[in-house]
Scaffold this motif. Structure first.
Motif, PDB file in Angstrom:
ATOM      1  N   GLN A  33       0.835  -1.306  -0.003  1.00 55.11           N
ATOM      2  CA  GLN A  33      -0.050  -0.032   0.139  1.00 55.11           C
ATOM      3  C   GLN A  33       0.941   1.402  -0.156  1.00 55.11           C
ATOM      4  O   GLN A  33       0.228   2.381  -0.382  1.00 55.11           O
ATOM      5  CB  GLN A  33      -1.067  -0.236   1.145  1.00 55.11           C
ATOM      6  CG  GLN A  33      -0.390  -0.016   2.567  1.00 55.11           C
ATOM      7  CD  GLN A  33      -1.312  -0.530   3.407  1.00 55.11           C
ATOM      8  OE1 GLN A  33      -1.716   0.427   4.269  1.00 55.11           O
ATOM      9  NE2 GLN A  33      -1.671  -1.440   3.538  1.00 55.11           N
ATOM     10  N   LYS A  34       2.066   1.272   0.285  1.00 54.68           N
ATOM     11  CA  LYS A  34       3.014   2.603   0.481  1.00 54.68           C
ATOM     12  C   LYS A  34       3.041   3.087  -1.065  1.00 54.68           C
ATOM     13  O   LYS A  34       3.574   4.244  -1.367  1.00 54.68           O
ATOM     14  CB  LYS A  34       4.177   2.223   1.046  1.00 54.68           C
ATOM     15  CG  LYS A  34       5.280   1.458   0.295  1.00 54.68           C
ATOM     16  CD  LYS A  34       6.632   1.661   0.938  1.00 54.68           C
ATOM     17  CE  LYS A  34       7.780   1.253   0.002  1.00 54.68           C
ATOM     18  NZ  LYS A  34       9.301   1.397   0.759  1.00 54.68           N
ATOM     19  N   ASP A  49       0.654   3.949  -2.831  1.00 56.89           N
ATOM     20  CA  ASP A  49      -0.200   4.822  -2.822  1.00 56.89           C
ATOM     21  C   ASP A  49       0.214   6.313  -2.622  1.00 56.89           C
ATOM     22  O   ASP A  49      -0.399   7.122  -3.084  1.00 56.89           O
ATOM     23  CB  ASP A  49      -1.427   4.518  -1.746  1.00 56.89           C
ATOM     24  CG  ASP A  49      -2.260   3.364  -2.373  1.00 56.89           C
ATOM     25  OD1 ASP A  49      -2.986   3.564  -3.284  1.00 56.89           O
ATOM     26  OD2 ASP A  49      -1.924   2.330  -1.764  1.00 56.89           O
ATOM     27  N   TYR A  50       1.195   6.314  -1.752  1.00 54.17           N
ATOM     28  CA  TYR A  50       1.905   7.722  -1.623  1.00 54.17           C
ATOM     29  C   TYR A  50       2.960   7.898  -2.078  1.00 54.17           C
ATOM     30  O   TYR A  50       3.580   8.525  -3.233  1.00 54.17           O
ATOM     31  CB  TYR A  50       2.042   7.773   0.060  1.00 54.17           C
ATOM     32  CG  TYR A  50       2.848   9.136   0.359  1.00 54.17           C
ATOM     33  CD1 TYR A  50       2.282  10.356  -0.039  1.00 54.17           C
ATOM     34  CD2 TYR A  50       4.112   9.061   0.878  1.00 54.17           C
ATOM     35  CE1 TYR A  50       2.995  11.572   0.146  1.00 54.17           C
ATOM     36  CE2 TYR A  50       4.899  10.064   1.220  1.00 54.17           C
ATOM     37  CZ  TYR A  50       4.279  11.463   0.780  1.00 54.17           C
ATOM     38  OH  TYR A  50       5.201  12.511   0.949  1.00 54.17           O
ATOM     39  N   THR A  51       4.097   6.715  -2.030  1.00 50.72           N
ATOM     40  CA  THR A  51       5.487   6.642  -2.574  1.00 50.72           C
ATOM     41  C   THR A  51       5.775   6.962  -3.787  1.00 50.72           C
ATOM     42  O   THR A  51       6.537   7.522  -4.604  1.00 50.72           O
ATOM     43  CB  THR A  51       6.261   5.746  -1.549  1.00 50.72           C
ATOM     44  OG1 THR A  51       6.471   5.696  -0.418  1.00 50.72           O
ATOM     45  CG2 THR A  51       7.716   5.877  -2.197  1.00 50.72           C
ATOM     46  N   SER A 105      -6.186   2.503   5.835  1.00 50.90           N
ATOM     47  CA  SER A 105      -4.830   2.323   5.596  1.00 50.90           C
ATOM     48  C   SER A 105      -4.595   2.835   4.069  1.00 50.90           C
ATOM     49  O   SER A 105      -3.529   3.815   3.664  1.00 50.90           O
ATOM     50  CB  SER A 105      -4.175   1.032   5.821  1.00 50.90           C
ATOM     51  OG  SER A 105      -5.166   0.147   4.942  1.00 50.90           O
ATOM     52  N   THR A 154      -5.562   6.863   3.635  1.00 51.40           N
ATOM     53  CA  THR A 154      -4.663   7.631   4.288  1.00 51.40           C
ATOM     54  C   THR A 154      -3.328   8.024   3.344  1.00 51.40           C
ATOM     55  O   THR A 154      -2.919   8.938   3.421  1.00 51.40           O
ATOM     56  CB  THR A 154      -4.078   7.113   5.580  1.00 51.40           C
ATOM     57  OG1 THR A 154      -5.393   7.159   6.620  1.00 51.40           O
ATOM     58  CG2 THR A 154      -3.174   7.914   6.186  1.00 51.40           C
ATOM     59  N   GLN A 155      -2.761   7.053   2.808  1.00 53.39           N
ATOM     60  CA  GLN A 155      -1.742   7.085   1.848  1.00 53.39           C
ATOM     61  C   GLN A 155      -2.164   7.900   0.749  1.00 53.39           C
ATOM     62  O   GLN A 155      -1.249   8.885   0.008  1.00 53.39           O
ATOM     63  CB  GLN A 155      -1.055   5.875   1.432  1.00 53.39           C
ATOM     64  CG  GLN A 155      -0.673   4.851   2.478  1.00 53.39           C
ATOM     65  CD  GLN A 155       0.461   5.572   3.263  1.00 53.39           C
ATOM     66  OE1 GLN A 155       1.637   6.028   2.561  1.00 53.39           O
ATOM     67  NE2 GLN A 155       0.335   5.654   4.582  1.00 53.39           N
ATOM     68  N   LYS A 172      -2.426  11.565   1.409  1.00 50.62           N
ATOM     69  CA  LYS A 172      -1.037  12.140   1.728  1.00 50.62           C
ATOM     70  C   LYS A 172      -0.615  12.577   0.268  1.00 50.62           C
ATOM     71  O   LYS A 172       0.206  13.923   0.052  1.00 50.62           O
ATOM     72  CB  LYS A 172       0.054  11.224   2.497  1.00 50.62           C
ATOM     73  CG  LYS A 172      -0.094  11.065   3.638  1.00 50.62           C
ATOM     74  CD  LYS A 172       0.741  10.018   4.253  1.00 50.62           C
ATOM     75  CE  LYS A 172       2.193  10.229   4.048  1.00 50.62           C
ATOM     76  NZ  LYS A 172       3.077   9.147   4.872  1.00 50.62           N
TER      77      LYS A 172
END
Length: 297
Positions: free
Chosen positions: A159-160, A162-164, A206, A209-210, A213
């Motif tokens: 899921q990271k 989604d942001y990174t 979760s 939220t990403q 961001k």
């Protein structure tokens, strides 16, 4: 929302949150076939409006500058290259298909040989293997592009992205010449949190939220960027209805097909009115609620 309706929405919305981790695609238009505008009427607010549009139908007569692009009457774009990140499946893959069908040359960043082979088979599409979590791979894929679309989404383990993954595009895009950006996130992010019932939001918190961001990074720190954020409702793998809309209503929610989302993403890409807008994408024909006011592209 009733219990059954809420449960169905959670399943559909989880499909949005987990849409296509494969940092799949970055695509480019041929420099020799750069469009300046599409005549009035070719881009409309409903889905499935691009099926007959090809690059050679676009006006090729005007050079584009940062100022000149904003003076176009209809479409902002003649972009020589368009990158799509997240294009190995889901909404991103539908975007690849549409761009390919329009005669757009496509360059795709994918994670597997299988995805590369599949996308390479599409007319005008070439794929390279890389990882959207690596800024150097994103920069390599975006190099030479002047517009980009991201549909990145992760699963429980990834899921990271989604942001990174989106951060790597947002932070590096302008440096390497990207002048237009479409970021596809989800209903429930940012100020659309109230569009979801509490149970649905909790199930996807979760991911949301990403994604929030990533939106905030773009909205707060890249205020001069020519962007559009599109938040789809619950995604369905069914044929396009052609009735989906974009809306500025932050409380709008519901279902929408991946094909319709892809179609509206490309319409928004070429729409001057969509610049620096945050829009929800839903299909009123899939809901028994009153339709939100449609945003005019």
């Amino acid at each position: 929302f009733g219990k059954m309706h809420s449960r169905g929405l959670i399943v559909a919305m989880c499909a949005v949150a987990a849409e296509a981790f494969s940092p799949s695609s970055f695509m480019g238009l041929r420099t020799s076939s750069v469009p300046a505008a599409v005549s009035k009427g070719n881009v409309v607010g409903g889905g499935a409006g691009l099926s007959g549009l090809r690059m050679q139908d676009l006006d090729k007569g005007n050079d584009l500058t940062a100022v000149g692009r904003r003076n176009l009457e209809d479409l902002e774009g003649k972009w020589s290259k368009v990158g799509v990140l997240g294009g190995s499946k889901g909404v991103g893959k539908e975007i690849v298909k549409l761009l390919s069908g329009m005669g757009v040359e496509v360059k795709a960043l994918v994670r597997s040989e299988e995805a590369k082979k599949e996308l390479d088979a599409m007319p005008g599409v070439s794929a390279m293997i890389g990882d959207a979590l690596e800024a150097t791979d994103v920069c390599s894929a975006l190099n030479g592009c002047d517009a980009a679309i991201s549909t990145l989404g992760g699963n429980q383990e990834t899921q990271k992205v989604d942001y990174t993954g989106n951060m790597n595009m947002i932070e590096n895009a302008g440096i390497i010449g990207v002048t237009r950006m479409i970021l596809v996130t989800s209903v429930g992010t940012g100020d659309s949190k109230e569009a979801l019932p509490d149970s649905a939001y909790t199930a996807m918190e979760s991911f949301l939220t990403q994604k929030t961001k990533a939106e905030n990074l773009l909205l707060k720190y890249y205020t001069n960027t020519d962007y559009t954020i599109i938040r789809p409702g619950g995604l369905k793998s069914e044929p396009a209805t052609g009735k989906a809309i974009l809306t500025e209503d932050k409380k709008a929610a519901g279902s929408v097909t991946r094909e319709d989302v892809a179609d509206l993403c490309i319409q928004a890409l070429y729409s001057k009115s969509a610049s620096q807008k945050v829009l929800t994408c839903v299909d009123p024909s899939q809901s028994d609620k009153d339709a939100p006011e449609a945003f005019s592209l």
